[in-house]
Design a protein around this motif. Structure first.
Motif, short mmCIF file in Angstrom:
data_model
loop_
_atom_site.label_atom_id
_atom_site.label_comp_id
_atom_site.label_asym_id
_atom_site.label_seq_id
_atom_site.Cartn_x
_atom_site.Cartn_y
_atom_site.Cartn_z
N PRO A 92 32.45 43.18 48.86
CA PRO A 92 31.86 42.22 49.81
C PRO A 92 31.60 40.85 49.19
CG PRO A 92 30.80 44.35 50.00
CD PRO A 92 31.66 44.43 48.80
N VAL A 93 31.15 40.84 47.94
CA VAL A 93 30.90 39.57 47.25
C VAL A 93 32.22 38.86 46.96
CG1 VAL A 93 29.84 38.49 45.21
CG2 VAL A 93 28.85 40.58 46.20
N LEU A 94 33.23 39.64 46.61
CA LEU A 94 34.54 39.07 46.32
C LEU A 94 35.16 38.43 47.55
CD1 LEU A 94 36.44 38.87 43.87
CD2 LEU A 94 37.48 41.03 44.59
N LEU A 95 34.97 39.07 48.70
CA LEU A 95 35.51 38.51 49.94
C LEU A 95 34.82 37.21 50.31
CD1 LEU A 95 35.84 41.78 52.07
CD2 LEU A 95 37.68 40.47 50.98
N LYS A 96 33.55 37.10 49.97
CA LYS A 96 32.77 35.92 50.33
C LYS A 96 32.94 34.78 49.31
CE LYS A 96 28.04 34.47 51.42
NZ LYS A 96 26.62 34.92 51.57
N LYS A 97 32.91 35.13 48.02
CA LYS A 97 32.95 34.11 46.97
C LYS A 97 34.35 33.86 46.41
CE LYS A 97 28.42 33.67 46.88
NZ LYS A 97 27.71 32.41 47.21
N HIS A 98 35.27 34.80 46.62
CA HIS A 98 36.66 34.72 46.17
C HIS A 98 36.84 34.92 44.66
CE1 HIS A 98 37.62 33.58 50.19
NE2 HIS A 98 36.91 32.46 50.13
N ALA A 99 35.80 34.68 43.88
CA ALA A 99 35.88 34.90 42.43
C ALA A 99 34.56 35.50 41.95
CB ALA A 99 36.17 33.60 41.69
N VAL A 100 34.65 36.63 41.24
CA VAL A 100 33.46 37.32 40.73
C VAL A 100 33.61 37.50 39.22
CG1 VAL A 100 32.20 39.51 40.69
CG2 VAL A 100 32.90 38.51 42.87
N ARG A 101 32.54 37.24 38.53
CA ARG A 101 32.54 37.43 37.07
C ARG A 101 31.54 38.54 36.74
NH1 ARG A 101 29.58 35.13 32.60
NH2 ARG A 101 30.89 34.94 30.73
N LEU A 102 32.04 39.65 36.12
CA LEU A 102 31.19 40.78 35.74
C LEU A 102 30.84 40.66 34.26
CD1 LEU A 102 33.05 43.69 37.57
CD2 LEU A 102 31.15 42.30 38.40
N THR A 103 29.55 40.65 33.94
CA THR A 103 29.11 40.47 32.56
C THR A 103 28.73 41.81 31.92
OG1 THR A 103 26.83 40.10 33.28
CG2 THR A 103 28.26 38.16 33.08
N LYS A 104 28.59 41.76 30.59
CA LYS A 104 28.23 42.96 29.79
C LYS A 104 29.11 44.14 30.21
CE LYS A 104 25.34 43.46 27.26
NZ LYS A 104 25.35 43.37 25.77
N TYR A 105 30.40 43.89 30.28
CA TYR A 105 31.30 44.89 30.84
C TYR A 105 31.71 45.91 29.76
CZ TYR A 105 34.55 46.77 34.24
OH TYR A 105 35.18 47.60 35.15
N ASP A 106 30.89 46.95 29.63
CA ASP A 106 31.20 48.06 28.75
C ASP A 106 30.76 49.35 29.44
OD1 ASP A 106 28.52 47.39 28.60
OD2 ASP A 106 28.30 48.11 26.55
N TYR A 107 31.66 50.29 29.54
CA TYR A 107 31.40 51.58 30.21
C TYR A 107 30.92 51.37 31.64
CZ TYR A 107 31.70 52.88 25.36
OH TYR A 107 32.13 53.02 24.08
N ARG A 108 31.52 50.43 32.33
CA ARG A 108 31.13 50.13 33.71
C ARG A 108 32.05 50.81 34.71
NH1 ARG A 108 26.03 47.77 33.23
NH2 ARG A 108 26.02 46.92 31.12
#
Length: 561
Positions: free
Chosen positions: A201-217
Motif C-alpha cells: 500500500p505504501v509503495l502504491l502511494k509513494k512509488h518508492a520505499v526504502r527499508l532500513t536495517k534490512y537483516d532477517y526481514r
C-alpha cells in the motif's frame, strides 16, 4: 633396631595417609584450574599405577573407515535452483513506478543475507529493486559500497529474468528531481502476505520505499520458487569483484602448494564476543575481570550462568578444543590449517594448544605480503571476503561458532557438492572436554566421532525445512536417482554386497536420535505469525547467539559474522 625401624615406618605411613586425606580430589579441585588446560598445550599423561586412564594424544589421525576429505553419498546430490515454468519472467510481472530500496546492516555475511532477501522481496512486490546500499556506520565501520565488494553488473544481468534491478532511483517523469523514497522498516520474519499488507500500500502511494536495517526481514519458509530464487542470488549472482577474486585465488593456490588438502577454520574468539557470550573459558580470575570489564560497558548485558550456557551448547569452542575435536576425527599433525579470525583473546597463549596439535598454521597475513593485502586491509568486509573465498575452497571447513559466516558457508558447501563442513556439537562435546583426563584417548576419540554424527555437512543430515534456510537450503538440493541406480546395480557378481550398498546409500542418513538440535527459524504457524505481525507483536528472529536477547543493535552486529 627393629622397634625403631617399625616406629619410623608407622610414622611415614601415618604422614602419607594424612597428606592423602588433605589433598583435594580431582573433582574437588578448583573448577577453573581444572578447565584452564584449554589455554595450554595438551600434554596430559596420567599415571596408570593409581588407576587413572592414560590420555595420550597421538600425532597422527589414526585409521578410519571413511574418507576424511569427502562426504559419503555426495555424488547423489546436487544444487538445483532453476525457476519452474510457473515463475513468470520479470518483464511480465514488474509494475512501473514501484521502486524498492534496501539498506543492509552488519558485516559482510549479514549484509549478504539482506541482499539475497531483498531480491526476493522485490519479486514479491512486483517492484524494481535499486542496488542495495551497505551499512557504513555499524561496528564494522567499512566504507565500501556494493560495487566495491560485489560485481554489480553481473548481479544485475544474472537476475534480469527474475527481478528488474537498477543502480539508482530514476528522476520524476524522466527528468527533474529524483524520486524521494519513503523510509520504513519491515518486521523480521515477514512472509509474503506480510509484505503485501504492509509494504505494497505504501509503495502504491509513494512509488518508492526504502527499508532500513534490512537483516532477517524475510520469513525462513517461503514458496519453493522464492526459495530457489534465494539460491540463485546467494550462490550465483553475488560474485565478488575481480580484485577480491584474484587475491582470494592467490591465497587458495598458496595453501594448495603447501599440501594436497587443507582445513579452513573460522575462529570467533574475540574479547568482545566472549564477553557477550557470558561463558567461562578457563582463564580464572584474570579472565573474569577482563571480560567483566567489557560487559560493564553495555547496559543491556546481564550476567548469566556460564556453566548452564556451556551445558546447553551455547559457548563457542576454544582453539584448543577445536584442535582436540579434529584430532579425534582423524586429522593428524601434518595437516595444514588456514585460520580466519579476528583478534584472539589471549593471543598466542590461547592459540598455543591448537598450534601444538597442528603446527602447520596459516592465515592470510602469513601467506601474503603486507603490500599484497594493502588494498584490502583498511576494509573489514573486503578482508572478510578473502577469508570467505579461502574457506569456501577448502577441503574441510570447520567453525567453532554458529555465526553468519559459518551458516552461509555451510549452506553454500552443501549446494556445491556437500563439501565436508564440521559444526561442533558443543552441547555434547563439553563434558568430554571437561573430563578428558579421566578417560583414555581411544574412548575420547570414539565419543567425539559418535557425537559429531550429523554435524559433518553430509547429505540429509537435517530434515528439509529445519534450521535457517541459508544454512540448510533444502529446496535447492536435488537427489539424482539415475546416479544412485547406476551405483547400486553394479556387476551381478557382488550379490549380497550389492544389497548392502543399496541399504547404505538409501538409509545412510543420521539416526533420528542423533539429529542436531537445529533451531527452527519459523516455529510458529504461519497464520498465527502473520496475525502477530499485523498487530505489531511479531516475534523477532533470534540472533546467532540466542542467549543474549540483546536490545542493542551494535551487540548483534559484533556477534553476527
Amino acid at each position: 633396631m627393629i622397634p625403631i625401624i617399625s616406629a619410623i615406618a608407622a610414622a611415614l605411613l601415618f604422614l602419607f595417609a594424612l597428606l592423602s586425606f588433605l589433598a583435594p580430589s580431582p573433582t574437588d579441585t578448583d573448577h577453573h584450574l581444572h578447565r584452564s588446560r584449554r589455554h595450554s598445550s595438551f600434554n596430559i599423561e596420567a599415571d596408570d599405577a593409581i588407576g587413572v586412564p592414560l590420555f595420550r594424544i597421538p600425532t597422527n589421525g589414526g585409521a578410519f573407515d571413511r574418507d576424511l576429505w569427502s562426504s559419503r553419498n555426495a555424488e547423489f546430490f546436487h544444487g538445483c535452483s532453476n525457476a519452474s515454468n510457473k515463475f513468470p519472467k520479470a518483464e511480465v510481472i514488474t509494475h512501473p513506478n514501484r521502486y524498492l530500496m534496501i539498506a543492509t546492516s552488519g558485516g559482510l555475511n549479514q549484509q549478504r543475507t539482506g541482499i539475497t532477501d531483498a531480491v526476493v522481496a522485490a519479486r514479491i512486490l512486483n517492484a524494481t529493486l535499486v542496488v542495495p546500499t551497505l551499512d557504513r556506520n555499524s561496528f564494522w565501520k567499512d566504507s565500501s559500497n556494493f560495487s566495491e565488494i560485489f560485481d554489480v553488473d553481473w548481479f544485475i544481468s544474472f537476475l534480469s529474468k527474475d527481478v528488474k534491478i537498477i543502480k539508482h532511483l530514476p528522476r520524476k517523469g524522466g527528468k527533474g528531481k529524483t524520486l524521494s523514497p519513503y523510509t520504513m522498516r519491515v518486521p523480521r520474519k515477514c512472509n509474503e502476505r506480510c509484505y503485501i499488507r504492509r509494504i505494497l500500500p505504501v509503495l502504491l502511494k509513494k512509488h518508492a520505499v526504502r527499508l532500513t536495517k534490512y537483516d532477517y526481514r524475510l520469513a525462513n519458509r517461503l514458496d519453493t520458487d522464492y526459495q530457489k530464487l534465494r539460491c540463485r542470488v546467494n550462490y550465483h549472482a553475488l560474485r565478488f569483484t575481480k580484485p577480491i577474486l584474484a587475491m582470494g585465488e592467490k591465497l587458495v593456490n598458496r595453501m594448495r602448494m603447501k599440501s594436497k588438502h587443507y582445513i579452513a577454520l573460522h575462529l570467533r574468539f574475540e574479547p568482545d564476543m566472549l564477553a557477550f557470550s557470558g561463558c567461562d573459558y578457563g582463564g580464572g580470575e584474570k579472565e573474569r575481570q577482563e571480560l567483566g570489564a567489557i560487559r560493564r560497558r553495555w547496559k543491556t548485558l546481564h550476567s548469566g550462568n556460564p556453566d548452564k550456557a556451556r551445558r546447553q551448547g551455547r559457548c563457542p569452542l576454544t582453539p584448543g578444543e577445536v584442535g582436540l575435536m579434529l584430532r579425534a576425527l582423524g586429522y593428524g599433525s601434518d595437516v595444514h590449517i588456514y585460520v580466519a579470525s579476528g583478534e584472539v583473546y589471549g593471543g598466542e597463549e590461547t592459540l598455543a594448544a591448537l598450534k601444538s596439535l597442528f603446527p602447520n598454521f596459516h592465515s592470510k597475513e602469513s601467506i601474503a605480503t603486507k603490500e599484497e593485502l594493502e588494498p584490502f586491509s583498511s576494509f573489514s568486509s573486503r578482508m572478510a571476503a578473502l577469508d570467505f573465498i579461502v574457506c569456501d575452497e577448502s577441503d574441510l571447513f570447520v567453525t567453532n561458532n554458529n555465526g553468519n559466516m559459518a551458516k552461509i558457508l555451510a549452506g553454500r558447501r552443501r549446494y556445491f557438492g556437500h563439501k565436508p563442513t564440521i559444526r561442533p556439537n558443543a552441547k555434547k562435546l563439553y563434558r568430554l572436554f571437561l573430563n578428558r583426563s579421566d578417560m583414555t584417548w581411544e574412548d575420547f576419540a570414539s565419543s567425539v566421532g559418535r557425537f559429531q554424527r550429523g554435524f559433518m555437512g553430509e547429505p540429509k543430515e537435517a530434515r528439509p525445512g529445519r534450521g535457517g534456510f541459508h544454512e540448510n537450503p533444502s529446496a535447492c538440493i536435488c537427489e539424482d536417482p539415475k546416479a544412485k541406480v547406476v551405483k547400486i546395480s553394479g556387476p551381478r557378481k557382488y550379490g549380497k554386497d550389492n544389497a548392502m550398498i543399496k541399504r547404505n546409500v538409501i538409509t545412510d542418513d543420521m539416526n533420528v536420535d542423533d539429529e542436531p538440535d537445529w533451531p527452527d527459524m519459523d516455529d510458529d504457524d504461519d497464520e498465527e505469525q502473520n496475525e502477530l505481525q499485523e498487530k505489531g507483536m511479531f516475534n523477532e528472529t533470534s540472533s546467532d547467539y540466542e542467549t543474549l536477547n540483546s536490545e542493542d543493535p551494535e551487540l548483534d552486529e559484533i556477534l553476527s559474522d
